[in-house]
Design an enzyme around this catalytic site. Sequence first.
Site, PDB file in Angstrom:
ATOM      1  N   TYR A 147      27.696 -10.129  59.952  1.00 25.66           N
ATOM      2  CA  TYR A 147      27.381  -8.754  59.586  1.00 25.66           C
ATOM      3  C   TYR A 147      28.435  -7.830  60.182  1.00 25.66           C
ATOM      4  CZ  TYR A 147      22.719 -10.692  58.600  1.00 25.66           C
ATOM      5  OH  TYR A 147      21.668 -11.444  58.137  1.00 25.66           O
TER       6      TYR A 147
ATOM      7  N   SER B 293      14.324  -9.665  53.772  1.00 26.60           N
ATOM      8  CA  SER B 293      14.191  -8.877  52.528  1.00 26.60           C
ATOM      9  C   SER B 293      12.742  -8.800  52.047  1.00 26.60           C
ATOM     10  CB  SER B 293      15.090  -9.449  51.427  1.00 26.60           C
ATOM     11  OG  SER B 293      16.449  -9.377  51.778  1.00 26.60           O
TER      12      SER B 293
ATOM     13  N   LEU C 220      10.950  -6.353  51.401  1.00 25.73           N
ATOM     14  CA  LEU C 220      10.743  -5.283  50.416  1.00 25.73           C
ATOM     15  C   LEU C 220      11.610  -5.506  49.167  1.00 25.73           C
ATOM     16  CD1 LEU C 220      10.551  -2.232  52.836  1.00 25.73           C
ATOM     17  CD2 LEU C 220       8.688  -3.231  51.504  1.00 25.73           C
TER      18      LEU C 220
ATOM     19  N   ARG D 279      14.804  -6.393  48.960  1.00 28.42           N
ATOM     20  CA  ARG D 279      16.093  -5.720  49.168  1.00 28.42           C
ATOM     21  C   ARG D 279      15.984  -4.215  48.879  1.00 28.42           C
ATOM     22  NH1 ARG D 279      19.876 -10.114  49.721  1.00 28.42           N
ATOM     23  NH2 ARG D 279      18.898 -12.018  48.977  1.00 28.42           N
TER      24      ARG D 279
ATOM     25  N   PHE E 270      11.028  -2.422  46.407  1.00 31.85           N
ATOM     26  CA  PHE E 270       9.659  -1.906  46.500  1.00 31.85           C
ATOM     27  C   PHE E 270       9.571  -0.669  47.378  1.00 31.85           C
ATOM     28  CE2 PHE E 270       9.060  -6.275  45.050  1.00 31.85           C
ATOM     29  CZ  PHE E 270       8.270  -6.032  43.938  1.00 31.85           C
TER      30      PHE E 270
ATOM     31  N   GLY F  11      11.592   1.693  46.431  1.00 32.33           N
ATOM     32  CA  GLY F  11      12.059   2.646  45.424  1.00 32.33           C
ATOM     33  C   GLY F  11      13.536   2.571  45.112  1.00 32.33           C
TER      34      GLY F  11
END
Length: 346
Positions: free
Chosen positions: A65, A214, A216, A218, A221, A223
């Site tokens: 990362y 992840s 949600l 990525r 969910f 938005g």
Amino acid sequence: MAEEQTVVIPRVKLGSQGLEVSKLGFGCMGLSGMYNAPLSEEVGISIIKEALNRGITFFDTADVYGPHTNEILVGKALKQLPRDKIQLATKCGVVLKSLDFRGASISGNPEYVRACCEASLKRLDVEYIDLYYQHRIDTSVPIEETMGELKKLVEEGKIKYIGLSEASPDTIRRAHAVHPITAVQMEWSLWTRDIEPEIVPLCRELGIAVVAYSPLGRGFFGGKAVVESLPAETLLKTHPRFTAENVEKNKVFYTRIGNLAKKHGCSPAQLALAWVLNQGDDVVPIPGTTKIRNLVDNIGALRIKLTKDELKEISDAVPIDEVAGVRSYNFSHTFKFADTPLPKNA
């Protein structure tokens, strides 16, 4: 807002080897870019400190990362608390050829694993790593060889517990026979449930926790790409589920979850995260965010308790066979393709 601030984050056992973590972790990857423009070090550190102040003690990073910069950022931020109050997870095994993970190779070579661990210890500026994952499985190296080196690192006190990410059932079983695996990190969310038939039961049989990355979808969910447009710099624009055509097809799932969220008096993101949180005490999601308001929203999901019928109703709102697009940029690096050869002396 005041109600969310009173949420007490419970502690849970991660696996059966003794590691205890906050039931909700924090995925630090996004603080160094990937899905958004990279944050300044000052802002990134402030978000981690806010998570700490609210009771999150389990932080997830990896050497790739940034690359490398995320570990440095996390190391600086976590100096705020005594080392024994923090559970720090990082990973090795992905060899980057570019910053977008395309064309990345995988190495489970014992010498490479050791070199990565030593480098991560320096960047994080710690004496040991609580949970050290093989980030992806090297299908050219017997898992016994990789695990043998990880076991030595445990014996030397450089790492406390061993994890695997995107490992196949056979790989998990064989790795666990060399040294107990504490956690398997897998993508798990309302629109990614391929670990449920085989991986989850196997982990429960062996006493291994599931760390859900992840959770949600990525950010879907929450938005992302539905309510909020995608950032200009994001890698998600090339993700199979976020292409213009597939997002248009997938929007219906966000709408359905939004309607169910109204029944539960919460946001769509909270309901989607609560669905993962309610899969069991042995499941710890690690959502990431670059915004304090989303951090507070995520913590608020811990208030939502779901019955079996409610879990099924939420699951049924996102039929997996109707989701447009595969779940990964590099699908060949997922657990479905993660068997390793047997050792030569087997």
